[in-house]
Design an enzyme around this catalytic site. Structure first.
Site, PDB file in Angstrom:
ATOM      1  CG  ASP A 210     -16.813  -1.589 -13.676  1.00  0.00           C
ATOM      2  OD1 ASP A 210     -16.056  -0.614 -13.474  1.00  0.00           O
ATOM      3  OD2 ASP A 210     -16.383  -2.760 -13.828  1.00  0.00           O
ATOM      4  CG  ASP A 212     -12.410   2.515 -12.634  1.00  0.00           C
ATOM      5  OD1 ASP A 212     -12.255   1.357 -12.193  1.00  0.00           O
ATOM      6  OD2 ASP A 212     -11.618   3.430 -12.394  1.00  0.00           O
TER       7      ASP A 212
END
Length: 295
Positions: A210, A212
């Protein structure tokens, strides 16, 4: 010199290694308690290998409860020479996208609730972690990861946070913009420091799941999306591991970066003042120097 034995510490999504000949889950007791799980040992393409699921099978350990000292001690007791750490992470860089692999070469340690050293009162030591990973081993992992079809970034700074919660938006911006970090995870430290104290070559492969919370188009970290990406990463991570024996076999020589000699000048406590109980606990990780003629 010891022969090469690969030790793999598998993070989220990697709970075993396929294709090991003579595979056996083994208990490895030690003075720092039980490791995260039993350790899977066997031969992979003619090379001895040990695999340890960092969170335990079934994912029973949080990042803060992982017994990092016991894990590294157990691998050293088995004869491991090269530790490959695999773990999920978030990215602070647009070009480091979910699904990419990063060969970590630097850390900022923000963990606060973990035992970070094998040493202490009775036997004090200070090792250098200026360069906390092994470039030789990292290069082999990068080559193996590329062969698995992964996009690989050779080098990156890993922010190790305590967790288990993900970052606030303010923290994410701080780590990205002010501190210049590249990825963020919860398990990279103190594992790398302990591997150095144990004189093990150590490489860290951070598998991005991802962006973040800093990314304007990514939104908050979503565990469902992370798991979907993590499964794909894990499959390629296992392919990467299977390529490592071919890259690491051959006559073993001293590590050109000194990983296997990290304790040569690190122990400060005079021999006559060393605690016997502490020395007994250090028999595996520091036996080379503690039992040597000059010590």
């Amino acid at each position: 010199m010891t022969d090469t034995m690969i030790g793999v510490i598998g993070g989220s999504g990697i709970y075993d290694i396929e294709g090991l000949e003579g595979a056996e889950w083994r208990d490895v007791p030690g003075p720092f308690g039980a490791p995260s799980d039993r350790i899977l040992t066997g031969m992979l393409d003619g090379m001895p290998m040990a695999f340890l699921p960092r969170h335990g099978r079934g994912h029973v350990h949080s990042p803060s409860s992982v017994p990092y000292r016991a894990n590294i001690d157990a691998l050293k007791r088995l004869g491991v020479s090269d530790v490959i750490s695999i773990g999920a992470c978030g990215s602070f860089r647009e070009e480091m996208a979910p699904g990419d692999f990063v060969i970590v070469d630097q850390y900022i340690d923000r963990t606060v609730a973990r035992e970070k050293s094998f040493f202490g009162p009775g036997c004090v030591a200070h090792v250098s972690v200026a360069n906390p990973t092994c470039p030789r081993l990292g290069a082999a992992c990068a080559t193996a990861a590329e062969a698995s079809g992964s996009r690989v970034h050779r080098g990156g700074t890993y922010l190790a946070m305590e967790g288990p919660q993900f970052s606030t938006l303010a923290e994410s911006r701080l780590y990205r913009e002010a501190w210049g970090c590249d990825v963020i995870g919860m398990t990279g430290m103190p594992e790398a420091k302990l591997a150095r104290e144990a004189e093990l070559c150590y490489a860290s492969i951070a598998m991005i799941t991802d962006y973040d919370s800093w990314h304007p188009d990514h939104g908050e970290v979503d565990v469902t999306a992370i798991i979907a990406t993590l499964m794909g990463n894990a499959a390629r991570g296992k392919v990467m591991v299977r390529a490592l024996p071919a890259l690491l076999r051959g006559a073993r020589t001293p590590c050109p970066h000194g990983c296997d000699r990290a304790l040569d000048h690190a122990i400060l406590t005079a021999p006559e003042h060393r605690d016997a109980a502490m020395l007994a606990r250090l028999d595996a990780v520091a036996g080379r120097v503690l039992n040597g003629p000059a010590h």
